[in-house]
Design a protein around this motif. Structure first.
Motif, PDB file in Angstrom:
ATOM      1  N   UNK A 189       0.836  -1.200   0.000  1.00 32.68           N
ATOM      2  CA  UNK A 189       0.000   0.000   0.000  1.00 32.68           C
ATOM      3  C   UNK A 189       0.874   1.254   0.000  1.00 32.68           C
ATOM      4  N   UNK A 190       0.401   2.263  -0.680  1.00 30.97           N
ATOM      5  CA  UNK A 190       1.219   3.467  -0.858  1.00 30.97           C
ATOM      6  C   UNK A 190       1.470   4.216   0.444  1.00 30.97           C
ATOM      7  N   UNK A 191       0.566   4.070   1.430  1.00 28.10           N
ATOM      8  CA  UNK A 191       0.735   4.824   2.680  1.00 28.10           C
ATOM      9  C   UNK A 191       1.445   4.013   3.762  1.00 28.10           C
ATOM     10  N   UNK A 192       1.776   2.758   3.479  1.00 23.02           N
ATOM     11  CA  UNK A 192       2.257   1.878   4.552  1.00 23.02           C
ATOM     12  C   UNK A 192       3.580   2.322   5.161  1.00 23.02           C
ATOM     13  N   UNK A 193       4.523   2.763   4.346  1.00 22.73           N
ATOM     14  CA  UNK A 193       5.826   3.147   4.897  1.00 22.73           C
ATOM     15  C   UNK A 193       5.674   4.295   5.891  1.00 22.73           C
ATOM     16  N   UNK A 194       4.871   5.262   5.517  1.00 22.53           N
ATOM     17  CA  UNK A 194       4.667   6.405   6.414  1.00 22.53           C
ATOM     18  C   UNK A 194       3.886   5.983   7.653  1.00 22.53           C
ATOM     19  N   UNK A 195       2.883   5.130   7.460  1.00 20.50           N
ATOM     20  CA  UNK A 195       2.086   4.657   8.600  1.00 20.50           C
ATOM     21  C   UNK A 195       2.939   3.838   9.569  1.00 20.50           C
ATOM     22  N   UNK A 196       3.866   3.043   9.030  1.00 20.82           N
ATOM     23  CA  UNK A 196       4.711   2.212   9.896  1.00 20.82           C
ATOM     24  C   UNK A 196       5.620   3.081  10.761  1.00 20.82           C
ATOM     25  N   UNK A 197       6.237   4.077  10.152  1.00 22.48           N
ATOM     26  CA  UNK A 197       7.113   4.975  10.918  1.00 22.48           C
ATOM     27  C   UNK A 197       6.314   5.711  11.988  1.00 22.48           C
ATOM     28  N   UNK A 198       5.116   6.141  11.619  1.00 23.25           N
ATOM     29  CA  UNK A 198       4.246   6.831  12.578  1.00 23.25           C
ATOM     30  C   UNK A 198       3.886   5.912  13.746  1.00 23.25           C
ATOM     31  N   UNK A 199       3.469   4.701  13.431  1.00 20.18           N
ATOM     32  CA  UNK A 199       3.035   3.769  14.480  1.00 20.18           C
ATOM     33  C   UNK A 199       4.189   3.400  15.408  1.00 20.18           C
ATOM     34  N   UNK A 200       5.356   3.135  14.858  1.00 20.00           N
ATOM     35  CA  UNK A 200       6.490   2.765  15.701  1.00 20.00           C
ATOM     36  C   UNK A 200       6.847   3.892  16.674  1.00 20.00           C
ATOM     37  N   UNK A 201       6.820   5.106  16.164  1.00 23.84           N
ATOM     38  CA  UNK A 201       7.151   6.251  17.028  1.00 23.84           C
ATOM     39  C   UNK A 201       6.090   6.441  18.121  1.00 23.84           C
ATOM     40  N   UNK A 202       4.841   6.402  17.724  1.00 23.42           N
ATOM     41  CA  UNK A 202       3.768   6.678  18.673  1.00 23.42           C
ATOM     42  C   UNK A 202       3.539   5.529  19.655  1.00 23.42           C
ATOM     43  N   UNK A 203       3.789   4.306  19.219  1.00 25.74           N
ATOM     44  CA  UNK A 203       3.573   3.162  20.110  1.00 25.74           C
ATOM     45  C   UNK A 203       4.488   3.224  21.329  1.00 25.74           C
ATOM     46  N   UNK A 204       5.764   3.547  21.112  1.00 28.92           N
ATOM     47  CA  UNK A 204       6.676   3.616  22.255  1.00 28.92           C
ATOM     48  C   UNK A 204       6.259   4.736  23.198  1.00 28.92           C
ATOM     49  N   UNK A 205       5.920   5.875  22.618  1.00 29.04           N
ATOM     50  CA  UNK A 205       5.494   6.989  23.455  1.00 29.04           C
ATOM     51  C   UNK A 205       4.216   6.626  24.219  1.00 29.04           C
ATOM     52  N   UNK A 206       3.310   5.920  23.534  1.00 30.56           N
ATOM     53  CA  UNK A 206       2.063   5.532  24.186  1.00 30.56           C
ATOM     54  C   UNK A 206       2.289   4.495  25.278  1.00 30.56           C
ATOM     55  N   UNK A 207       3.239   3.612  25.049  1.00 24.49           N
ATOM     56  CA  UNK A 207       3.569   2.617  26.072  1.00 24.49           C
ATOM     57  C   UNK A 207       4.074   3.317  27.330  1.00 24.49           C
ATOM     58  N   UNK A 208       4.889   4.349  27.141  1.00 24.81           N
ATOM     59  CA  UNK A 208       5.375   5.119  28.304  1.00 24.81           C
ATOM     60  C   UNK A 208       4.219   5.784  29.048  1.00 24.81           C
ATOM     61  N   UNK A 209       3.239   6.282  28.291  1.00 23.09           N
ATOM     62  CA  UNK A 209       2.153   7.036  28.898  1.00 23.09           C
ATOM     63  C   UNK A 209       1.058   6.143  29.460  1.00 23.09           C
ATOM     64  N   UNK A 210       0.875   4.967  28.877  1.00 20.21           N
ATOM     65  CA  UNK A 210      -0.277   4.132  29.228  1.00 20.21           C
ATOM     66  C   UNK A 210      -0.116   3.446  30.574  1.00 20.21           C
ATOM     67  N   UNK A 211       1.112   3.108  30.917  1.00 23.04           N
ATOM     68  CA  UNK A 211       1.337   2.376  32.166  1.00 23.04           C
ATOM     69  C   UNK A 211       1.981   3.284  33.204  1.00 23.04           C
ATOM     70  N   UNK A 212       1.504   3.150  34.432  1.00 28.34           N
ATOM     71  CA  UNK A 212       2.125   3.866  35.541  1.00 28.34           C
ATOM     72  C   UNK A 212       3.494   3.260  35.821  1.00 28.34           C
ATOM     73  N   UNK A 213       4.255   3.920  36.668  1.00 28.53           N
ATOM     74  CA  UNK A 213       5.615   3.451  36.947  1.00 28.53           C
ATOM     75  C   UNK A 213       5.638   2.060  37.572  1.00 28.53           C
ATOM     76  N   UNK A 214       4.528   1.639  38.193  1.00 26.38           N
ATOM     77  CA  UNK A 214       4.498   0.303  38.800  1.00 26.38           C
ATOM     78  C   UNK A 214       4.013  -0.773  37.829  1.00 26.38           C
TER      79      UNK A 214
END
Length: 707
Positions: A219-244
């Motif tokens: 798909x023509x948008x996949x490369x951009x979507x993959x880079x977006x998802x990888x970046x946002x997933x890590x940031x979201x993982x940091x935000x989604x879980x508390x320190x414990x």
């Protein structure tokens, strides 16, 4: 009739596509944009499937589940509706919006796919194609909300892998494939531009974007979507879980929804040789650690805040190859493989969740004693219940005191009852209700205005005992509710509720028993007897005890009758309850609880300052006489009860039938004298004391938190 979509070949101008015209050049990257539709279909049918999740084989039960769907009969959230042949996707036949949401999430497409896999019957493929096609034709991107789009994409891609790669399914032709590809790309791009700001919905949406991008690099948008998802997933993982390691919505069920979606990302990354940052795995291990502790010995999970009563051991098995640990193996094998977790009981300090357990090595494993004490806030978003200082308890393979669950998200009142409020309110939880009020003003969805506040004042876990002290303050009343749990001899719990107030109030304490206790719970003394459970308080004239009808909801839309034990009192000011929860295996076990006078400097002290209990436990072959003392004030002072003089916050003494001392436990203790014999002299230096089997251990206070 299936919709038809004109296909524009690669020579067509880029600005030409409309809603019903698909440009190959716009949709696909080189060299796939140059293929004919038939060649493209052949490509996707030939393409390897070893970069997707393993597909379980269909079974006869899936044929049975899929059969009603062939007639447009959908049972969603335990509510069934039969839609017409040309049904409108935007119309909801149910008063519950969740029904329409589930229709658009397409979970039922899994049944169609597996029925096709089992039977080879093209009717299931035809139905899937027809439903997907009509949805694409009728529904605009983003209808309902973004997380629905994320869930639908996940379900569509799962079904796709049963119908296309390695198959020659006649229902999926080149025309449909192009429409399908155009839609999943459009929906993924829509999601990337309309992500939910935070919470489990955002995680689901990012996981779906990642999956589309990884599985369809054509798909023509996949490369951009993959880079977006990888970046946002890590940031979201940091935000989604508390320190414990606990997900910030503080729902045990949604914690695992989020964990499942991040694990799907981890699995797909591995299958497609994508490297994730080391921090991703570190955060996942923290989240798994909570899951290891949260599962009860019988393998089920308490439904704290919104969610169903589930077991996620299957999810943990999927996680094990990526995040192996001795503790995970131990829990999954019920103690047969691996090593027990490092701590018997544990506080998850950022969420306020405390999990108190008997020895992990106890066998049978399911017989272990377990208590989940919720000293947390409502949690992020709309899934919090008004349940501060609520708890759930299990022993001997049974859930004995339970959180009743959520039952519904909507307020439709066909029977005159707002069931959303009934399951979300304070009375639906194992805590204390003041003046018949919830801990905050009821709202169906996200809270508005001041919220109640909970905190853990202290936590101590050592080989001899556990002690947790929590506090809840409501914006709706003046009462300062403090609750402590003492886990005695890793055998039973003593629950101490102190309700500090200046004005008159009515206090009502609830214990919701499991459905198995329905019809088998009887009043006995100042308490009750239920299967495997005794609840008792010392007799007090002002306390009224009743067994009320209640409900437990194991899953959305289902509720089962279950008894609720209630202790209540009217008081001109402060009040208190002291409750013994004794799980038993021997039916001959009996429990007798009495208060013991407590004095200080020769004067009687009120129970809100300090109190003591005499607890006699008579079983078939044993008889114990336990004494429990608790000072409710933060500053230590000398107190006397029975033949004991102490300067401590907590003292527990176990004697045999002849009065011989079997064990002594003390917390925040500076002085302890029993029957004229000084056992501890540590004035100015409070310690933990454990004496059992002739061995005395005095240790520094560990794990305590500042009040």
């Amino acid at each position: 009739m299936k919709p038809r979509y004109p296909i524009m070949e690669s020579s067509a101008p880029l600005d030409a596509p409309s809603e019903t015209v698909i440009s190959m050049q716009y949709l696909l990257v080189t060299p796939f944009a140059a293929l004919t539709p038939a060649e493209l279909l052949a490509h996707f049918r030939r393409r390897a499937v070893d970069n997707y999740f393993p597909l379980p084989a269909g079974k006869a039960k899936h044929v049975a589940s899929a059969a009603p769907i062939l007639n447009n009969e959908f049972t969603l959230n335990n509510e069934t509706h039969r839609l017409g042949n040309e049904f409108a996707w935007l119309h909801n036949p149910s008063p519950d919006l969740e029904w329409l949401i589930l229709l658009h999430k397409f979970y039922y497409s899994r049944d169609l796919a597996l029925a096709y896999d089992y039977s080879g019957d093209e009717r299931y493929a035809d139905k899937w194609v027809g439903l997907v096609s009509s949805w694409i034709e009728q529904v605009p991107d983003g209808f309902l909300n973004s997380q629905v789009t994320g869930r639908r994409l996940q379900q569509w891609l799962l079904a796709y892998h049963y119908f296309v790669p390695g198959r020659n399914c006649s229902a999926v032709n080149a025309e449909f494939l192009l429409v399908f590809l155009a839609s999943i790309q459009s929906q993924a791009v829509f999601l990337s531009n309309h992500l939910t700001p935070a919470g489990n919905h955002r995680t689901i949406e990012l996981s779906a974007i990642f999956t589309v991008a990884v599985m369809f690099p054509e798909l023509s948008a996949s490369a951009e979507l993959l880079a977006f998802a990888q970046r946002e997933l890590l940031d979201n993982l940091r935000q989604d879980f508390l320190a414990d390691g606990v997900q910030k919505e503080l729902s045990t069920d949604y914690h695992h929804t989020v964990l499942k979606n991040f694990l799907r990302v981890r699995e797909l990354a591995e299958l497609n040789r994508l490297t994730l940052p080391a921090e991703f795995d570190a955060l996942m291990r923290e989240a798994l650690e909570f899951s290891i502790y949260a599962h009860k010995p019988d393998g089920w999970l308490p439904a704290i805040n919104d969610g169903d009563i589930n077991s996620y051991l299957g999810l943990l098995r999927k996680a094990e190859p990526y995040y192996p640990s001795d503790a995970l193996s131990y829990v999954l094998s019920q103690g047969k493989v691996g090593k027990p977790p490092m701590q018997r009981s544990r506080l998850f300090a950022d969420s306020g969740y405390c999990i108190l357990r008997s020895d992990w090595k106890e066998q049978p494993y399911a017989d272990g004693r377990y208590l989940f004490f919720d000293c947390g806030q409502l949690g992020f978003g709309s899934h919090g219940h008004y349940d501060l200082l609520n708890f759930e308890m299990a022993a001997f393979g049974r859930s004995l005191i339970v959180d009743p669950g959520r039952y519904t998200y909507h307020e439709h009142q066909s029977d005159g009852i707002n069931w959303r409020h009934a399951f979300k309110g304070t009375a639906a939880h194992n805590t204390v209700m003041v003046d018949g009020k919830d801990q905050m003003a009821y709202r169906c969805h996200e809270p508005v205005g001041p919220q109640p506040i909970a905190s853990v004042l202290s936590f101590e876990s050592n080989p001899g005992f556990d002690f947790v002290h929590g506090r809840a303050l409501s914006p709706l009343y003046e009462v300062d509710h403090q609750r402590s749990m003492f886990f005695a001899e890793t055998e039973y719990w003593i629950v101490n509720d102190v309700l500090l107030a200046t004005d008159a109030h009515r206090y009502e304490q609830f214990f919701h028993l499991g459905p198995e206790a329905q019809g088998q719970t009887v009043l006995q003394g100042q308490g009750i007897r239920a299967p495997n459970l005794l609840i008792a308080q010392a007799r007090r004239a002002e306390i009224e005890i009743t067994i009320k009808p209640g409900w437990v909801s194991p899953e959305y839309g289902v509720k089962q009758p279950a008894p609720v034990v209630s202790f209540s009192q009217e008081n001109s000011g402060s009040g208190w309850f002291q409750t013994v929860l004794y799980p038993y295996k021997d039916n001959d076990t009996n429990l007798h609880v009495e208060t013991i006078p407590v004095t200080s400097l020769g004067q009687s002290v009120p129970a809100t300052q300090a109190l003591a209990l005499s607890i006699i436990i008579q079983a078939k072959t044993t008889c114990y006489h336990d004494y429990f003392f608790l000072a409710n004030q933060s500053c230590l002072s000398e107190h006397r009860f029975a033949d004991v003089t102490c300067r401590a916050q907590v003292v527990f003494i176990r004697r045999d039938a002849e009065g011989g001392i079997l064990s002594v436990r003390a917390y925040m203790a500076e002085w302890l004298e029993i029957a004229g014999r000084t056992l501890l002299d540590s004035i100015g230096n409070p310690v933990c004391l454990n004496y059992a089997m002739g061995q005395l251990h005095i240790d520094a206070i560990n794990g305590s938190l500042p009040a």
